[in-house]
Scaffold this motif. Structure first.
Motif, PDB file in Angstrom:
ATOM      1  N   SER A 169       0.828  -1.204   0.000  1.00  0.00           N
ATOM      2  CA  SER A 169       0.000   0.000   0.000  1.00  0.00           C
ATOM      3  C   SER A 169       0.871   1.267   0.000  1.00  0.00           C
ATOM      4  CB  SER A 169      -0.875  -0.048   1.251  1.00  0.00           C
ATOM      5  OG  SER A 169      -1.697   1.070   1.278  1.00  0.00           O
ATOM      6  N   ALA A 170       0.459   2.267  -0.796  1.00  0.00           N
ATOM      7  CA  ALA A 170       1.228   3.519  -0.882  1.00  0.00           C
ATOM      8  C   ALA A 170       0.290   4.652  -1.280  1.00  0.00           C
ATOM      9  CB  ALA A 170       2.319   3.378  -1.938  1.00  0.00           C
ATOM     10  N   LYS A 171       0.739   5.872  -1.023  1.00  0.00           N
ATOM     11  CA  LYS A 171       0.014   7.060  -1.530  1.00  0.00           C
ATOM     12  C   LYS A 171       0.804   7.601  -2.715  1.00  0.00           C
ATOM     13  CE  LYS A 171      -3.188   8.502   1.725  1.00  0.00           C
ATOM     14  NZ  LYS A 171      -3.167   7.222   2.419  1.00  0.00           N
ATOM     15  N   ILE A 172       0.104   7.981  -3.790  1.00  0.00           N
ATOM     16  CA  ILE A 172       0.796   8.557  -4.952  1.00  0.00           C
ATOM     17  C   ILE A 172       0.120   9.871  -5.338  1.00  0.00           C
ATOM     18  CG2 ILE A 172       1.618   6.363  -5.907  1.00  0.00           C
ATOM     19  CD1 ILE A 172      -0.793   6.506  -7.881  1.00  0.00           C
ATOM     20  N   ALA A 173       0.862  10.730  -6.045  1.00  0.00           N
ATOM     21  CA  ALA A 173       0.294  12.003  -6.512  1.00  0.00           C
ATOM     22  C   ALA A 173      -0.297  11.812  -7.903  1.00  0.00           C
ATOM     23  CB  ALA A 173       1.388  13.058  -6.546  1.00  0.00           C
ATOM     24  N   ARG A 174      -1.449  12.392  -8.127  1.00  0.00           N
ATOM     25  CA  ARG A 174      -2.047  12.470  -9.471  1.00  0.00           C
ATOM     26  C   ARG A 174      -2.251  13.950  -9.791  1.00  0.00           C
ATOM     27  NH1 ARG A 174      -1.603   7.409 -11.829  1.00  0.00           N
ATOM     28  NH2 ARG A 174      -2.846   5.829 -10.776  1.00  0.00           N
ATOM     29  N   ARG A 175      -2.166  14.319 -11.089  1.00  0.00           N
ATOM     30  CA  ARG A 175      -2.404  15.717 -11.449  1.00  0.00           C
ATOM     31  C   ARG A 175      -3.904  16.018 -11.412  1.00  0.00           C
ATOM     32  NH1 ARG A 175      -1.402  13.147 -16.443  1.00  0.00           N
ATOM     33  NH2 ARG A 175      -2.989  13.478 -18.055  1.00  0.00           N
ATOM     34  N   ASP A 176      -4.259  17.266 -11.116  1.00  0.00           N
ATOM     35  CA  ASP A 176      -5.644  17.679 -11.322  1.00  0.00           C
ATOM     36  C   ASP A 176      -5.878  17.704 -12.827  1.00  0.00           C
ATOM     37  OD1 ASP A 176      -6.625  18.133  -8.657  1.00  0.00           O
ATOM     38  OD2 ASP A 176      -5.161  19.773  -8.543  1.00  0.00           O
ATOM     39  N   PRO A 177      -7.100  17.379 -13.272  1.00  0.00           N
ATOM     40  CA  PRO A 177      -7.324  17.309 -14.719  1.00  0.00           C
ATOM     41  C   PRO A 177      -7.042  18.638 -15.419  1.00  0.00           C
ATOM     42  CG  PRO A 177      -9.267  16.555 -13.482  1.00  0.00           C
ATOM     43  CD  PRO A 177      -8.274  17.024 -12.473  1.00  0.00           C
ATOM     44  N   ASN A 178      -6.218  18.566 -16.471  1.00  0.00           N
ATOM     45  CA  ASN A 178      -6.037  19.714 -17.364  1.00  0.00           C
ATOM     46  C   ASN A 178      -7.227  19.766 -18.322  1.00  0.00           C
ATOM     47  OD1 ASN A 178      -3.497  20.490 -16.298  1.00  0.00           O
ATOM     48  ND2 ASN A 178      -2.542  18.793 -17.414  1.00  0.00           N
ATOM     49  N   ALA A 179      -7.218  20.765 -19.233  1.00  0.00           N
ATOM     50  CA  ALA A 179      -8.398  21.006 -20.084  1.00  0.00           C
ATOM     51  C   ALA A 179      -8.906  19.745 -20.790  1.00  0.00           C
ATOM     52  CB  ALA A 179      -8.060  22.078 -21.114  1.00  0.00           C
ATOM     53  N   HIS A 180      -7.975  18.889 -21.259  1.00  0.00           N
ATOM     54  CA  HIS A 180      -8.401  17.719 -22.050  1.00  0.00           C
ATOM     55  C   HIS A 180      -8.389  16.417 -21.254  1.00  0.00           C
ATOM     56  CE1 HIS A 180      -8.786  19.745 -25.902  1.00  0.00           C
ATOM     57  NE2 HIS A 180      -7.743  20.476 -25.541  1.00  0.00           N
ATOM     58  N   ASP A 181      -8.259  16.526 -19.935  1.00  0.00           N
ATOM     59  CA  ASP A 181      -8.105  15.312 -19.111  1.00  0.00           C
ATOM     60  C   ASP A 181      -9.412  14.827 -18.498  1.00  0.00           C
ATOM     61  OD1 ASP A 181      -5.371  15.115 -19.475  1.00  0.00           O
ATOM     62  OD2 ASP A 181      -4.891  16.252 -17.651  1.00  0.00           O
ATOM     63  N   VAL A 182      -9.407  13.528 -18.243  1.00  0.00           N
ATOM     64  CA  VAL A 182     -10.531  12.868 -17.569  1.00  0.00           C
ATOM     65  C   VAL A 182      -9.971  12.224 -16.300  1.00  0.00           C
ATOM     66  CG1 VAL A 182     -12.194  10.979 -17.796  1.00  0.00           C
ATOM     67  CG2 VAL A 182     -11.670  12.406 -19.779  1.00  0.00           C
ATOM     68  N   GLN A 183     -10.604  12.483 -15.173  1.00  0.00           N
ATOM     69  CA  GLN A 183     -10.218  11.815 -13.916  1.00  0.00           C
ATOM     70  C   GLN A 183     -11.184  10.660 -13.683  1.00  0.00           C
ATOM     71  OE1 GLN A 183      -9.731  14.381 -10.448  1.00  0.00           O
ATOM     72  NE2 GLN A 183     -10.383  12.699  -9.098  1.00  0.00           N
ATOM     73  N   ILE A 184     -10.624   9.481 -13.476  1.00  0.00           N
ATOM     74  CA  ILE A 184     -11.449   8.270 -13.381  1.00  0.00           C
ATOM     75  C   ILE A 184     -11.289   7.633 -11.999  1.00  0.00           C
ATOM     76  CG2 ILE A 184     -11.742   5.921 -14.297  1.00  0.00           C
ATOM     77  CD1 ILE A 184     -10.706   7.020 -16.991  1.00  0.00           C
ATOM     78  N   ASP A 185     -12.409   7.324 -11.351  1.00  0.00           N
ATOM     79  CA  ASP A 185     -12.379   6.486 -10.147  1.00  0.00           C
ATOM     80  C   ASP A 185     -12.319   5.042 -10.626  1.00  0.00           C
ATOM     81  OD1 ASP A 185     -12.621   8.652  -8.457  1.00  0.00           O
ATOM     82  OD2 ASP A 185     -14.807   8.499  -8.293  1.00  0.00           O
ATOM     83  N   ILE A 186     -11.227   4.355 -10.307  1.00  0.00           N
ATOM     84  CA  ILE A 186     -11.023   3.010 -10.863  1.00  0.00           C
ATOM     85  C   ILE A 186     -11.874   1.992 -10.102  1.00  0.00           C
ATOM     86  CG2 ILE A 186      -9.315   1.206 -11.325  1.00  0.00           C
ATOM     87  CD1 ILE A 186      -7.201   3.436 -11.577  1.00  0.00           C
ATOM     88  N   LEU A 187     -12.621   1.192 -10.857  1.00  0.00           N
ATOM     89  CA  LEU A 187     -13.462   0.145 -10.246  1.00  0.00           C
ATOM     90  C   LEU A 187     -12.760  -1.211 -10.295  1.00  0.00           C
ATOM     91  CD1 LEU A 187     -16.878   1.241 -11.818  1.00  0.00           C
ATOM     92  CD2 LEU A 187     -16.118   1.565  -9.447  1.00  0.00           C
ATOM     93  N   PHE A 188     -12.198  -1.566 -11.460  1.00  0.00           N
ATOM     94  CA  PHE A 188     -11.496  -2.849 -11.618  1.00  0.00           C
ATOM     95  C   PHE A 188     -10.219  -2.633 -12.422  1.00  0.00           C
ATOM     96  CE2 PHE A 188     -15.905  -4.061 -10.987  1.00  0.00           C
ATOM     97  CZ  PHE A 188     -15.783  -5.054 -10.016  1.00  0.00           C
ATOM     98  N   CYS A 189      -9.206  -3.405 -12.079  1.00  0.00           N
ATOM     99  CA  CYS A 189      -7.979  -3.413 -12.890  1.00  0.00           C
ATOM    100  C   CYS A 189      -7.519  -4.859 -13.034  1.00  0.00           C
ATOM    101  CB  CYS A 189      -6.887  -2.571 -12.243  1.00  0.00           C
ATOM    102  SG  CYS A 189      -5.392  -2.471 -13.265  1.00  0.00           S
ATOM    103  N   GLY A 190      -7.323  -5.313 -14.262  1.00  0.00           N
ATOM    104  CA  GLY A 190      -6.835  -6.668 -14.513  1.00  0.00           C
ATOM    105  C   GLY A 190      -5.360  -6.780 -14.164  1.00  0.00           C
ATOM    106  N   ILE A 191      -4.915  -8.024 -13.932  1.00  0.00           N
ATOM    107  CA  ILE A 191      -3.481  -8.285 -13.699  1.00  0.00           C
ATOM    108  C   ILE A 191      -2.926  -8.971 -14.934  1.00  0.00           C
ATOM    109  CG2 ILE A 191      -1.784  -9.543 -12.335  1.00  0.00           C
ATOM    110  CD1 ILE A 191      -3.563  -9.253  -9.911  1.00  0.00           C
ATOM    111  N   CYS A 192      -2.039  -8.257 -15.645  1.00  0.00           N
ATOM    112  CA  CYS A 192      -1.406  -8.778 -16.851  1.00  0.00           C
ATOM    113  C   CYS A 192      -0.042  -9.340 -16.466  1.00  0.00           C
ATOM    114  CB  CYS A 192      -1.250  -7.631 -17.843  1.00  0.00           C
ATOM    115  SG  CYS A 192      -0.437  -8.094 -19.381  1.00  0.00           S
TER     116      CYS A 192
END
Ligand code: NAP
Ligand code: ZN
Length: 352
Positions: free
Chosen positions: A18-41
């Motif tokens: 577990s860790a905390k990471i920084a994400r940018r605030d959305p710029n004009a063309h950005d979409v911020q997504i709350d992640i529901l599922f992520c596959g393991i490749c």
């Protein structure tokens, strides 16, 4: 800038934690997504353990994950494709230069300046990009895909890598009704290759080292299953395949499959073992066979694949896990013990 929760590896021999990471605030063309599922490749595992060091050295800390499905939380002022509340998906690419001949041809995966979802230089925040083992991500809208509304979300996440990586070469090499197509390795990629080749109408043969996967292979859409360690079974198919997709994550004998191709047949490698594979030249030249590779797919092609999956009701067969089980899942991947993709339920990050 805001903080997101994530699972991150501190080094090649460290478990994900577990860790905390920084994400940018959305710029004009950005979409911020709350992640529901992520596959393991399996590529997540290769990267976390720095197995591709000579080609793409891993920079730590590393937050993997490039099979992302979530809900749009915020959009930048110029975004037209998405609104808060929409579903959105992100695969292996989050940016490219958009001007090179590859980008112009909708083949952003081959752009020399492609930015991968993780372990690529992050031009916004410095450091490296961080992937989808996280509760949130910010991505340019041009690299966010639309999710067909009828599909199960846990099973949709793996389409963003396993789906497109198998779809792209199947389409490129013209796999369709009347063609005999092989799929080598029934893991995350392989099982999507079987489902997609079957839906495209081909006669599908699975090659597996795991006899226990035979019934599943038939259920997933295979017409025949070959236990690849059995040379007699292999020999029956000599010279008969139009196309073989090799999705094996480890070193193995590629020549055994080249011999199964007919004249002008092609074998495409999507599996990415770290070390070179020896190829017998005579297997190629005596029947004008070809041996090639393929890398994920472009953004337009990824949307095409998702729409095809929506129309045919195709998702990955997933084992949904909480993120706390991710290290155990990696160990199981190495034992070929996954049926057939792990999908992390990101709600499990809330308790971290
Ligand atoms: P996976 O779920 O672990 O599946 C790999 C399968 O390969 C296993 O289930 C197993 O199938 C077979 N296998 C494993 N070890 C083997 C061995 N020693 N000999 C023969 N067969 C073996 O992995 P994945 O996520 O599908 O990824 C597969 C590979 O594709 C990885 O190397 C990954 O990095 C790469 N990849 C490439 C791209 C690309 O764009 N080209 C994209 C994504 C992933 P059986 O039990 O049926 O034998
Ligand atoms: Zn992948």
């Amino acid at each position: 800038m805001y903080n997101a929760k994530a699972y991150s590896a501190a080094g090649a021999t460290s478990p994900l934690a577990s860790a905390k990471i920084a994400r940018r605030d959305p710029n004009a063309h950005d979409v911020q997504i709350d992640i529901l599922f992520c596959g393991i490749c399996h590529s997540d595992l290769h990267t976390v353990r720095d197995e591709w060091h000579d080609h793409f050295a891993t920079v730590y800390p590393c937050v993997p994950g490039h099979e992302i499905v979530g809900r749009v939380a915020r959009v930048g002022a110029a975004v037209t494709k998405f609104r808060p509340g929409d579903l959105g998906a992100v695969g292996c690419l989050v940016d490219s230069d958009r001007t090179c001949p590859n980008c112009q041809a909708d083949l952003e995966q081959f752009c020399p300046n492609a930015v991968y979802t993780y372990n690529s230089p992050d031009k916004h925040l410095g450091g490296m990009t961080y992937g989808g083992y996280s509760d949130s991500i910010v991505v340019d809208e041009n690299f966010v895909l639309r999710v067909p509304p009828n599909l199960d979300l846990a099973g949709t996440a793996p389409l963003l890598c396993a789906g497109i990586t198998t779809w792209s070469p199947l389409r490129h090499w013209g796999v369709t009704k009347g063609k005999k197509a092989g799929v080598v390795g029934l893991g995350g990629l392989g099982h999507m290759g079987v489902k997609l080749a079957h839906a495209l109408g081909a006669h599908v043969v699975v090659f597996t080292t795991s006899p226990g996967k035979k019934d599943d292979a038939l259920r997933l859409g295979a017409d025949e299953v070959v236990i690849s360690r059995n040379t007699d079974e292999m020999q029956k198919h000599a010279g008969s395949f139009d196309f073989i997709l090799d999705a094996v994550a480890a070193e193995h004998d590629i020549n055994a499959y080249i011999r199964l191709l007919r004249r002008d047949g092609n074998i495409t490698l999507v599996g990415a073992p770290a070390r070179p594979l020896p190829v017998e030249v005579f297997g190629l030249i005596f029947a004008r066979r070809s041996f090639s590779g393929s890398l994920i797919g472009g953004i337009a092609e990824t949307q095409e694949m998702l729409d095809f999956c929506g129309a045919h009701n195709i998702t990955a067969d997933v084992e949904v896990i909480p993120i706390q089980k991710v290290n155990e899942a990696y160990d199981r991947l190495l034992r070929s013990d996954v049926k057939y993709r792990f999908s992390i339920d990101m709600a499990s990050l809330k308790s971290e």
